[in-house]
Motif scaffolding. Structure first.
Motif: not given
Length: 271
Positions: A108-116
């Motif tokens: 589960d990756r937080p929504a809204g966090v830009p991709l590195t």
């Protein structure tokens, strides 16, 4: 007999106010010098006043402003009851979760966090349609079962699975089963080329020379109720075959065949 007051009596009777002022004057003559003398003696013996130098006070240093940076967002990975939290923005370290040797993991990756930058490269390799699906690549990286579908090296992934594995290996190039993952991906990529060239197909009816190519093909595994037939231009049967149960079925499709049809056999691939 009345007596006539003498001069002395008359004097006493007439002291009056003027007599009292005389006494006061005499007392003052003696008291004032005495008071002056006492004050002088006290002043002579009084301690000199001490002067306390004012201690300069230095200004208190202003405390440096402290800023609390928010905690880095995390990707949560779960595998068979084992949980790992991986900071976004760093190279993911899956070493702890690999000890679980799981064949299936969830992430589960937080929504809204830009991709590195690293995640963006992995996403581009994966073939996914939406960037939020990059969390699946974390789940693939976390899987480390020696007998797993992706990690055993004994399976050929689909073209979609091959792309997914390639994307995952961008995130975890040091995976303990990296070679097996690559083998699974390579098998899928080879199959994609075979299917594109008409040399890999499943159940259905296909035109020979257009949709599939002539050649010798096999299906292997637990085969049940497999039927195939070669057809001429009029739909007539040139040759056919049925097997209720088999481990391997083979057919040679001629260039002169118009169509080939099969049902229940599975995946046909070059022999």
């Amino acid at each position: 007999m009345e007596t006539t007051p003498g001069p002395l009596d008359a004097q006493e009777d007439h002291i009056g106010p003027q007599g009292h002022w005389g006494w006061i004057f005499l007392l003052a003559m003696f008291a004032v010098p005495t008071l002056v003398l006492v004050i002088g003696m006290y002043a002579a013996n009084a301690p000199e006043p001490t002067t306390v130098a004012a201690t300069p006070t230095s200004p208190r240093p202003t405390p440096a402003a402290t800023t609390t940076s928010p905690s880095a967002p995390m990707v949560t990975v779960e595998c068979d009851g084992h949980t790992a939290r991986l900071p976004i923005g760093e190279k993911p370290d899956f070493s702890g979760i690999w000890n679980a040797e799981s064949d299936y993991c969830d992430a589960d990756r937080p929504a809204g966090v830009p991709l590195t930058d690293l995640e963006q490269k992995a996403f581009e390799k994966s073939g996914y349609d939406t960037s939020s699906s990059v969390q699946t690549l974390y789940a693939v990286c976390a899987q480390a079962d020696p007998d797993g579908y992706y990690t055993s090296g004994a399976h050929r992934g689909s073209p979609e699975q091959a792309a997914e594995i390639r994307g995952a290996l961008v995130l975890c190039p040091d995976h303990p089963f990296a070679d097996e993952l690559k083998a699974t991906a390579e098998g899928g990529e080879e199959d994609a080329e075979l299917e594109k060239g008409g040399r890999l197909f499943h159940s259905g009816t296909f035109l020979v020379g257009e949709e599939i190519q002539p050649g010798t093909y096999v299906v292997t595994g637990d085969i049940e109720d497999c039927y195939w037939e070669r057809q001429d231009r009029n739909g007539g049967i040139i040759d056919n075959y049925f097997s209720a149960s088999a481990r391997r079925v083979e057919v040679t499709i001629q260039a002169s065949d118009y169509a080939f049809s099969s049902d229940g056999c599975g995946e046909w691939r070059p022999a």
